[in-house]
Design a protein around this motif. Structure first.
Motif, PDB file in Angstrom:
ATOM      1  N   LEU A  99       0.133 -10.967   0.115  1.00 57.18           N
ATOM      2  CA  LEU A  99       1.469 -11.219  -0.440  1.00 57.18           C
ATOM      3  C   LEU A  99       2.053 -12.531   0.092  1.00 57.18           C
ATOM      4  CD1 LEU A  99       2.983  -7.619  -0.406  1.00 57.18           C
ATOM      5  CD2 LEU A  99       2.376  -8.990  -2.407  1.00 57.18           C
ATOM      6  N   ASP A 139      11.172 -11.911  -9.309  1.00 54.38           N
ATOM      7  CA  ASP A 139      10.173 -10.841  -9.445  1.00 54.38           C
ATOM      8  C   ASP A 139      10.820  -9.554  -9.956  1.00 54.38           C
ATOM      9  OD1 ASP A 139       8.087 -12.353  -8.589  1.00 54.38           O
ATOM     10  OD2 ASP A 139       7.949 -11.468  -6.582  1.00 54.38           O
ATOM     11  N   GLY A 163      11.863 -10.089 -13.619  1.00 50.62           N
ATOM     12  CA  GLY A 163      10.688 -10.221 -14.486  1.00 50.62           C
ATOM     13  C   GLY A 163       9.827  -8.973 -14.514  1.00 50.62           C
ATOM     14  N   GLY A 164      10.083  -8.010 -13.631  1.00 44.65           N
ATOM     15  CA  GLY A 164       9.322  -6.757 -13.622  1.00 44.65           C
ATOM     16  C   GLY A 164       8.121  -6.769 -12.688  1.00 44.65           C
ATOM     17  N   PHE A 165       7.779  -7.940 -12.097  1.00 48.42           N
ATOM     18  CA  PHE A 165       6.603  -7.988 -11.226  1.00 48.42           C
ATOM     19  C   PHE A 165       6.803  -7.124  -9.978  1.00 48.42           C
ATOM     20  CE2 PHE A 165       3.698  -9.866  -8.116  1.00 48.42           C
ATOM     21  CZ  PHE A 165       2.533  -9.910  -8.853  1.00 48.42           C
ATOM     22  N   ASP A 172       8.087  -4.235  -9.801  1.00 52.32           N
ATOM     23  CA  ASP A 172       7.684  -2.852 -10.072  1.00 52.32           C
ATOM     24  C   ASP A 172       6.181  -2.667  -9.846  1.00 52.32           C
ATOM     25  OD1 ASP A 172      10.178  -1.911 -10.669  1.00 52.32           O
ATOM     26  OD2 ASP A 172       9.996  -2.241 -12.823  1.00 52.32           O
ATOM     27  N   ARG A 173       5.432  -3.725 -10.145  1.00 51.26           N
ATOM     28  CA  ARG A 173       3.982  -3.652  -9.924  1.00 51.26           C
ATOM     29  C   ARG A 173       3.697  -3.473  -8.432  1.00 51.26           C
ATOM     30  NH1 ARG A 173       0.063  -4.901 -13.044  1.00 51.26           N
ATOM     31  NH2 ARG A 173       1.354  -5.979 -14.557  1.00 51.26           N
ATOM     32  N   LEU A 174       4.457  -4.184  -7.601  1.00 49.23           N
ATOM     33  CA  LEU A 174       4.262  -4.048  -6.153  1.00 49.23           C
ATOM     34  C   LEU A 174       4.644  -2.636  -5.707  1.00 49.23           C
ATOM     35  CD1 LEU A 174       5.752  -7.451  -4.907  1.00 49.23           C
ATOM     36  CD2 LEU A 174       3.401  -6.922  -5.493  1.00 49.23           C
ATOM     37  N   LEU A 175       5.755  -2.134  -6.266  1.00 47.02           N
ATOM     38  CA  LEU A 175       6.225  -0.800  -5.857  1.00 47.02           C
ATOM     39  C   LEU A 175       5.282   0.303  -6.308  1.00 47.02           C
ATOM     40  CD1 LEU A 175      10.084  -0.892  -6.525  1.00 47.02           C
ATOM     41  CD2 LEU A 175       8.910  -1.046  -4.343  1.00 47.02           C
ATOM     42  N   SER A 176       4.566   0.079  -7.409  1.00 45.94           N
ATOM     43  CA  SER A 176       3.686   1.144  -7.906  1.00 45.94           C
ATOM     44  C   SER A 176       2.319   1.106  -7.223  1.00 45.94           C
ATOM     45  CB  SER A 176       3.526   1.043  -9.427  1.00 45.94           C
ATOM     46  OG  SER A 176       2.857  -0.142  -9.769  1.00 45.94           O
ATOM     47  N   ALA A 177       2.125   0.163  -6.299  1.00 48.35           N
ATOM     48  CA  ALA A 177       0.863   0.104  -5.541  1.00 48.35           C
ATOM     49  C   ALA A 177       1.024   0.908  -4.242  1.00 48.35           C
ATOM     50  CB  ALA A 177       0.524  -1.349  -5.230  1.00 48.35           C
ATOM     51  N   PRO A 178      -0.091   1.415  -3.710  1.00 48.16           N
ATOM     52  CA  PRO A 178       0.007   2.251  -2.500  1.00 48.16           C
ATOM     53  C   PRO A 178       0.170   1.420  -1.234  1.00 48.16           C
ATOM     54  CG  PRO A 178      -2.265   2.099  -3.200  1.00 48.16           C
ATOM     55  CD  PRO A 178      -1.475   1.319  -4.200  1.00 48.16           C
ATOM     56  N   VAL A 179       1.268   0.684  -1.150  1.00 51.49           N
ATOM     57  CA  VAL A 179       1.522  -0.135   0.043  1.00 51.49           C
ATOM     58  C   VAL A 179       2.849   0.280   0.657  1.00 51.49           C
ATOM     59  CG1 VAL A 179       0.223  -2.114  -0.795  1.00 51.49           C
ATOM     60  CG2 VAL A 179       2.632  -1.976  -1.307  1.00 51.49           C
ATOM     61  N   ARG A 208       6.510   0.017   1.991  1.00 50.87           N
ATOM     62  CA  ARG A 208       7.626  -0.828   1.551  1.00 50.87           C
ATOM     63  C   ARG A 208       7.807  -2.006   2.518  1.00 50.87           C
ATOM     64  NH1 ARG A 208       6.596   1.517  -2.801  1.00 50.87           N
ATOM     65  NH2 ARG A 208       8.089   2.939  -3.727  1.00 50.87           N
TER      66      ARG A 208
END
Lengths: 266, 333
Positions: A20, A95, A98-100, A102-109, A111
């Motif tokens: 990141l 981000d 633009g919705g990007f 949400d992609r980070l939040l939907s990954a198993p990482v 916060r």
């Protein structure tokens, strides 16, 4: 969680934070219109000061640091790192809009890893700024009696300052999710700077600003840089600088993670 | 509610279910009830189409199921994990492609795939290899090193899908994956989704297009004002509307009034704004011959007769009593 699982999780989160940070740096460099001001504006100020327009050094009570440029370069670094932090917040708001994000939040990482990736990327920008500004200051006549160690400590403090600013920028971006609001926060960078002894010693600030500077953690960071650069406890405390810097990074990152959690719940 | 009774992959018990939703609710601050007691179950290996107009609650449901939003009531599990209590395990099991292909325009396709790999815990070398495999799969190798802001809508959607597949998820969530795509890109994406489903991936797909649901979904749920108002196979839902109507286009449009008069003996006749007549006879295609014969006997020349398959709007009207656009205007959720 077993020790092995914990180590594996830490290694995974380390890779996430690095990836990141790499992404943050890469995109910041490609979005030069936002990043360039954080290098150019402080340099412009330094150039104005170097041209001899300031007679501040002649004021009674002004500490002896050779040249005014040498004294003020810590403020220049602080200005650059604050702008870099704000730019990080702008990028995060972009981000979110633009919705990007949400992609980070939907990954198993974790916060925290999402925040730390952004903060690490900004810390690296802060280091680059400090190296550039110190080099320019030396070229135009500053002489740092603290030597290489003082310069190294100043660069570390710059990284902390950029990290704290990125944490603050991320917190505001996560709370508001608004790109336009983030873009309008530039004036507040100068409020933070002028309520800290960025360009003048604390003793020469007017009484109101001096009072505020006591509770502004940037005061201790900028004085810590000066103390390191000139190896002079009279200019500040390096330890207080690191304590304020580290404390600010922890506080702002915690606020950002909290803001992120609230965002998911909202 | 209309229940699907002839689902090709019907769930026999909860263990078979990839997604289980019970009484799910989401009330936004301010009181907007975006999801209002949704119950549904999706079997492993099934493609479930979730239909509804804008603002019906589709995206909110998907955001809850993908752990991006917390429910305010009810429960949901995905791949056997609770979306609130075991959010991290849910995220490991799912692939997500949200509305509008949220991709960073200042990154290249390859960079985005490698970043996605890192987010799912892949090491750098693994991530590079997987990115290469997926670029080949979605036919984006030639564009892989270009910035996203040079990609077409179809390319962005294909990359979005590839990113959702990086970690080989067992359940895939696609929020309106073909909205705004041209027919060729849409068909290409459908082919890819069928292929993924054949490999065993469960797919939860939201769409505004009944045709898309018919092409892909084993079962379809229709949501309106946050509630599931109908559920079944696409064929079952289509039957709710009754037999398809017929569209009759005349060579001489000035004969429309006379044609309308004559055709009322066969069923309800209405004018089409673009010209021609629509006739609902209840017989579907079987009414073509008698209609043409009636017009022929009256020496009215027919240019074309087409069977009008029911649309989402027709199904929507049949089950809710109002049109989809009206629902979207009423509810900004």
């Amino acid at each position: 969680m077993s020790t092995f699982a914990l180590e594996r999780d830490l290694a995974t989160q380390g890779r996430v934070i690095t990836a990141l940070a790499e992404r943050a740096l890469r995109v910041q460099l490609r979005r030069a219109q936002f990043l360039l001001p954080s290098f150019l504006l402080p340099l412009l100020l330094l150039a104005v000061i170097a041209s001899g327009t300031s007679a501040a050094q002649q004021l009674p009570g002004f500490p002896s640091t050779g040249s005014y440029v040498g004294f003020v370069v810590s403020g220049t670094i602080m200005q650059g790192t604050l702008l870099a932090g704000l730019t990080a917040g702008i990028a995060l708001a972009g981000d979110i809009e633009g919705g990007f994000f949400d992609r980070l939040l939907s990954a198993p990482v974790h916060r925290a890893s999402i925040v730390l990736g952004r903060v690490l990327g900004t810390a690296l920008i802060g280091i680059a700024q400090a190296v550039l500004f110190l080099t320019v200051a030396i070229v135009i006549g500053a002489d740092f009696s603290g030597g290489a160690v003082g310069i190294a400590l100043t660069i570390l403090l710059a990284a902390l300052s950029a990290s704290a600013a990125a944490g603050l920028g991320a917190t505001i971006a996560l709370r508001t999710g608004s790109l336009s609001l983030m873009q309008n926060l530039f004036p507040f960078v100068f409020v933070l700077l002028f309520t800290a002894p960025a360009f003048f010693p604390r003793a020469l600030l007017n009484p109101v600003l001096e009072t505020i500077s006591v509770v502004n953690p940037l005061s201790y960071v900028v004085e810590g840089m000066r103390a390191a650069l000139f190896n002079s406890p009279a200019l500040g405390s390096v330890w207080a600088g690191f304590a304020a810097g580290i404390g600010s990074v922890i506080l702002t990152c915690c606020l950002a993670v909290w803001a992120m959690r609230s965002r998911v719940r909202a | 509610m209309v229940s699907g009774v002839s689902s090709p992959k019907k769930i026999d018990c909860e263990q078979d279910a990839a997604i289980v939703v019970e009484g799910l609710e989401r009330i936004y601050p301010g009181g907007l009830r975006a999801v209002d007691g949704v119950d549904l179950a999706v079997a492993s290996g099934e493609i479930y189409g979730f239909l509804g107009p804008n603002g019906a609650g589709k995206s909110t449901t998907v955001r809850i199921l993908t752990t991006l939003l917390r429910p305010t009531g009810g429960r949901a599990s995905v791949a056997g994990y609770d979306v609130v209590e075991q959010a991290s395990q849910v995220r490991r099991s799912i692939g997500v492609a949200l509305q509008e292909a949220a991709l960073d325009p200042l990154m290249t396709g390859r960079e985005l795939l490698q970043l996605q790999g890192a987010l799912h815990g892949l090491r750098r070398a693994e991530s590079k290899l997987r990115a290469e495999e997926l670029l080949v799969r979605v036919d984006l190798v030639p564009a892989s090193d270009r910035l996203l802001n040079t990609y077409s809508g179809g390319m962005r959607r294909r990359l979005d899908l590839a990113m959702a597949l990086v970690h080989r998820p067992s359940v895939l969530f696609l929020d309106e994956p073909t909205t705004g795509l041209d027919p060729v890109s849409r068909t290409s994406l459908w082919t890819e989704l069928r292929s993924l489903n054949d490999e065993g991936t469960t797919i939860f797909l939201t769409t505004q297009y009944l045709e898309e649901a018919e092409q892909l979904a084993d079962r379809v749920g229709i949501i309106d004002h946050g509630k599931i108002v109908a559920e079944g196979t696409p064929q079952e839902l289509g039957r709710l509307v009754g037999e398809p109507g017929l569209y009759v286009k005349l060579i001489d449009q000035t004969q429309s009034d006379r044609a309308r008069e004559l055709l009322t003996v066969h069923g309800a006749v209405s004018d089409r704004a673009a010209g021609g007549l629509t006739i609902r006879t209840g017989l579907g295609a079987r009414a073509i011959a008698p209609i043409v014969r009636t017009l022929d006997e009256a020496q009215i020349e027919v240019d074309a007769v087409e069977v009008e398959e029911p649309t989402l709007d027709d199904v929507f009207l049949a089950v809710t009593g109002h049109r989809a656009e009206e629902a979207a205007e009423d509810d900004p959720a």
